[in-house]
Enzyme design. Structure first.
Site, PDB file in Angstrom:
ATOM      1  N   GLU A   1       0.803  -1.183   0.208  1.00 64.83           N
ATOM      2  CA  GLU A   1      -0.054   0.044  -0.027  1.00 64.83           C
ATOM      3  C   GLU A   1       0.986   1.390  -0.088  1.00 64.83           C
ATOM      4  O   GLU A   1       0.335   2.446   0.311  1.00 64.83           O
ATOM      5  CB  GLU A   1      -0.912   0.097   1.194  1.00 64.83           C
TER       6      GLU A   1
ATOM      7  N   SER B   1      -6.250  -2.335   2.203  1.00 66.60           N
ATOM      8  CA  SER B   1      -6.708  -1.595   0.699  1.00 66.60           C
ATOM      9  C   SER B   1      -7.095  -2.703  -0.220  1.00 66.60           C
ATOM     10  O   SER B   1      -7.115  -2.517  -1.567  1.00 66.60           O
ATOM     11  CB  SER B   1      -5.564  -1.005   0.260  1.00 66.60           C
TER      12      SER B   1
ATOM     13  N   TYR C   1      -9.748   3.504  -4.987  1.00 71.30           N
ATOM     14  CA  TYR C   1      -8.699   4.483  -5.475  1.00 71.30           C
ATOM     15  C   TYR C   1      -8.725   5.021  -6.693  1.00 71.30           C
ATOM     16  O   TYR C   1      -8.075   6.048  -7.200  1.00 71.30           O
ATOM     17  CB  TYR C   1      -7.356   3.955  -4.989  1.00 71.30           C
TER      18      TYR C   1
ATOM     19  N   ARG D   1     -11.194   2.769  11.635  1.00 66.55           N
ATOM     20  CA  ARG D   1     -12.301   2.855  10.909  1.00 66.55           C
ATOM     21  C   ARG D   1     -12.885   1.375  10.969  1.00 66.55           C
ATOM     22  O   ARG D   1     -11.952   0.297  10.787  1.00 66.55           O
ATOM     23  CB  ARG D   1     -12.170   2.994   9.251  1.00 66.55           C
TER      24      ARG D   1
ATOM     25  N   ASP E   1     -15.404  -1.650   9.224  1.00 66.45           N
ATOM     26  CA  ASP E   1     -15.952  -2.063   7.827  1.00 66.45           C
ATOM     27  C   ASP E   1     -17.129  -3.229   8.178  1.00 66.45           C
ATOM     28  O   ASP E   1     -16.955  -3.937   8.916  1.00 66.45           O
ATOM     29  CB  ASP E   1     -15.201  -2.378   6.745  1.00 66.45           C
TER      30      ASP E   1
ATOM     31  N   GLU F   1     -13.952  -5.930   9.184  1.00 68.67           N
ATOM     32  CA  GLU F   1     -12.705  -5.918   9.619  1.00 68.67           C
ATOM     33  C   GLU F   1     -12.505  -4.426  10.367  1.00 68.67           C
ATOM     34  O   GLU F   1     -13.423  -3.687  10.058  1.00 68.67           O
ATOM     35  CB  GLU F   1     -11.609  -5.959   8.532  1.00 68.67           C
TER      36      GLU F   1
ATOM     37  N   ASN G   1      -9.777  -1.062  10.680  1.00 69.55           N
ATOM     38  CA  ASN G   1      -8.550  -0.576  10.081  1.00 69.55           C
ATOM     39  C   ASN G   1      -8.134   0.389  10.941  1.00 69.55           C
ATOM     40  O   ASN G   1      -8.730   1.460  11.391  1.00 69.55           O
ATOM     41  CB  ASN G   1      -8.859   0.258   9.095  1.00 69.55           C
TER      42      ASN G   1
ATOM     43  N   GLY H   1      -7.113   5.242   4.891  1.00 69.62           N
ATOM     44  CA  GLY H   1      -6.454   6.294   4.069  1.00 69.62           C
ATOM     45  C   GLY H   1      -6.756   7.607   4.754  1.00 69.62           C
ATOM     46  O   GLY H   1      -8.107   7.824   5.458  1.00 69.62           O
TER      47      GLY H   1
END
Length: 304
Positions: A19, A148, A214, A253, A255, A268, A270, A274
């Site tokens: 990443e 990612s 992205y 974060r 998800d 998951e 994070n 980002g």
């Protein structure tokens, strides 16, 4: 708050993970926000410099903008602890557990948090592709220690699963196979250990993959998500529980997905998501009245 209170700040960006490109973008956005707001900050790429230089440069604290392995898995956190340097985000254990998708899922299951049925396969160990397809039907294939959406793919036939595993094993020796969920993807950003607005992601690409995150212009975001107050509160509650459960802290974060029958499933956690101006955490922060610079400074405040 006087910006001098922060001292000299190093923004860790780039690194060696898959990443790297995303991390360089996140780190540049963070660095610009800090400098614009009068913070004495520099960019520091551990791929190009020895970590020990942080001491010789007189760094007082570190803003971690490294995504993936080396930045999100507890290793950089452990090194900074050893050096006595305060840093943003989760500690060693929280980072390591959140980065390990399999252990994360095991923690969810053990604590009765909703998550999709799953199994794991390891490189070089025997397993039957046919029996996996027979049991699950379609699966989401995920390298256990990547972020990612790197190395991820949907597989609904033996041939697709064989191909997806060959690709996933390029990134990791352990691969998570998760029951495919047809539904809507959501994310709950965490700031100061509290949930922000829920964001709903929609993509015509089948799932919210690297391209959708992205590169694509066809991904749409709804912030706040089109959910009832009760559903929003429930999703924020299980996200907060998941964040705390893995030992994550300060910001990050979580998800999740919702299937067609209305059930929510955690995907998951994070710990260094980002952080470009267009990323999801800044989007949720904006909905709560914080601009990008305010968000960056608030994250840095946790190191004081």
């Amino acid at each position: 708050m006087s910006q001098k209170q922060y001292g000299k700040v190093a923004v860790l960006l780039g690194g060696n993970s898959a990443e790297r490109e995303v991390s360089l973008n996140s780190g540049s956005a963070i660095l610009n926000a800090l400098i614009t707001n009068g913070v004495d900050a520099i960019a520091f790429d551990p791929k190009e410099r020895e970590l020990a230089e942080l001491k010789t440069l007189g760094i007082d604290r570190v803003f971690i903008a490294l995504h993936g392995r080396g930045g999100e898995d507890g290793t950089i956190q452990g090194a900074l602890e050893f050096m006595g340097l305060p840093y943003t985000g989760s500690g060693v254990l929280g980072s390591a557990l959140a980065m390990d998708k399999v252990r994360c899922k095991q923690l969810f299951v053990a604590n009765n948090l909703p998550t999709a049925k799953f199994t794991t396969v390891k490189k070089g160990e025997g397993f039957s592709i046919e029996s996996i397809i027979n049991e699950f039907g379609a699966v989401m294939v995920k390298p256990s220690h990547e972020g990612s959406s790197i190395g991820m793919a949907k597989a609904s036939t033996s041939e697709e699963l064989k191909s997806a595993l060959e690709n996933a094993f390029k990134f990791d020796d352990e691969v998570l196979l998760e029951q495919w969920i047809t539904g809507t993807e959501y994310t709950v950003s965490m700031l100061n250990n509290q949930p922000l607005s829920v964001i709903e992601m929609k993509t015509p690409r089948g799932f919210y993959d690297y391209e959708a995150k992205y590169k694509s212009s066809t991904t749409s975001y709804h912030c706040p998500a089109d959910l009832s107050n009760a559903d929003t509160a429930y999703l924020q509650m299980i996200a907060t529980q998941a964040f705390s459960l893995v030992g994550a802290k300060d910001w990050g974060r979580v998800d999740a997905m919702r299937d067609q029958s209305g059930e929510f499933y955690l995907l998951e956690v994070n710990t260094v998501p980002g952080m470009t101006e267009k990323s999801l955490v800044p989007m949720a922060a904006k909905d709560s009245g914080r601009d990008f610079a305010q968000l960056v400074l608030e994250i840095l405040d946790s190191t004081l």
